[in-house]
Design a protein around this motif. Structure first.
Motif, PDB file in Angstrom:
ATOM      1  N   GLU A   1     -22.472  11.396 -17.028  1.00  0.00           N
ATOM      2  CA  GLU A   1     -23.271  12.582 -17.357  1.00  0.00           C
ATOM      3  C   GLU A   1     -24.760  12.277 -17.274  1.00  0.00           C
ATOM      4  O   GLU A   1     -25.538  13.080 -16.749  1.00  0.00           O
ATOM      5  CB  GLU A   1     -22.898  13.088 -18.747  1.00  0.00           C
ATOM      6  N   THR A   2     -25.160  11.122 -17.780  1.00  0.00           N
ATOM      7  CA  THR A   2     -26.568  10.724 -17.725  1.00  0.00           C
ATOM      8  C   THR A   2     -27.031  10.574 -16.279  1.00  0.00           C
ATOM      9  O   THR A   2     -28.113  11.033 -15.905  1.00  0.00           O
ATOM     10  CB  THR A   2     -26.776   9.398 -18.485  1.00  0.00           C
TER      11      THR A   2
ATOM     12  N   ARG B   1     -27.427  13.965 -14.675  1.00  0.00           N
ATOM     13  CA  ARG B   1     -28.632  14.635 -15.174  1.00  0.00           C
ATOM     14  C   ARG B   1     -29.881  14.077 -14.498  1.00  0.00           C
ATOM     15  O   ARG B   1     -30.772  14.820 -14.075  1.00  0.00           O
ATOM     16  CB  ARG B   1     -28.730  14.467 -16.697  1.00  0.00           C
TER      17      ARG B   1
ATOM     18  N   ASN C   1     -30.055  15.282 -10.898  1.00  0.00           N
ATOM     19  CA  ASN C   1     -30.438  16.696 -10.854  1.00  0.00           C
ATOM     20  C   ASN C   1     -31.935  16.893 -11.035  1.00  0.00           C
ATOM     21  O   ASN C   1     -32.493  17.880 -10.542  1.00  0.00           O
ATOM     22  CB  ASN C   1     -29.674  17.504 -11.902  1.00  0.00           C
TER      23      ASN C   1
END
Length: 161
Positions: A119-120, A123, A126
């Motif tokens: 997830e990190t 992120r 992105n």
């Protein structure tokens, strides 16, 4: 006469027992396995035990990152600055993933930590993408999770429109 016969029988028994012992222990050891044939086999098995099994060759991080970036670069149409930044993020993520996998924690904990790392990483990636690229990246991640068939269907839908 009986004395001579007894001496000859005793000498004969000593010679036979000496020959039998020599076959099994070669006169140097005591018991089975110390003769020429068995001793060589023991030495060979000990040499085989001393050799450590070869580990599979680890693929360098740079190779893995290069393969990932080829796919991401073509799908998202990255410029050079984006490519460099995302390459650094992916390299850092893979290094941390290797550390997490080697850590001596239970599977559930590793799974949670790997999910958080994923997830990190997503992120951070992105942050370097524009809105159109973010949508493509989201589709790319979804396709990676469910297989390439899903991505192929989306491509064919976009071509039809």
């Amino acid at each position: 006469m009986k004395k001579i016969q007894a001496t000859l029988i005793t000498a004969l028994l000593l010679l036979i027992s000496n020959a039998i012992t020599a076959q099994y222990s070669n006169g140097y050891g005591n018991g089975y396995g110390n003769g020429y044939g068995n001793g060589r086999m023991n030495q060979m098995s000990q040499m085989n035990q001393n050799q450590t099994p070869s580990k599979p060759r680890e693929i360098p991080i740079e190779e893995t990152v290069a393969k990932i970036m080829v796919n991401i670069k073509s799908e998202l149409e990255l410029d050079q600055l984006q490519e460099i930044a995302i390459t650094n993020v992916v390299t850092e993520s893979i290094r941390e993933q290797g550390i997490l996998l080697k850590a001596e924690t239970n599977q559930e904990q590793k799974s949670k930590e790997l999910q958080a790392l994923s997830e990190t990483t997503n992120r951070k990636i992105n942050e370097f993408l524009n809105e159109d690229q973010k949508l493509k990246y989201k589709d790319l991640i979804a396709a990676g999770a469910s297989g390439k068939k899903k991505l192929d269907k989306k491509k064919s839908r976009k071509k039809d429109n």
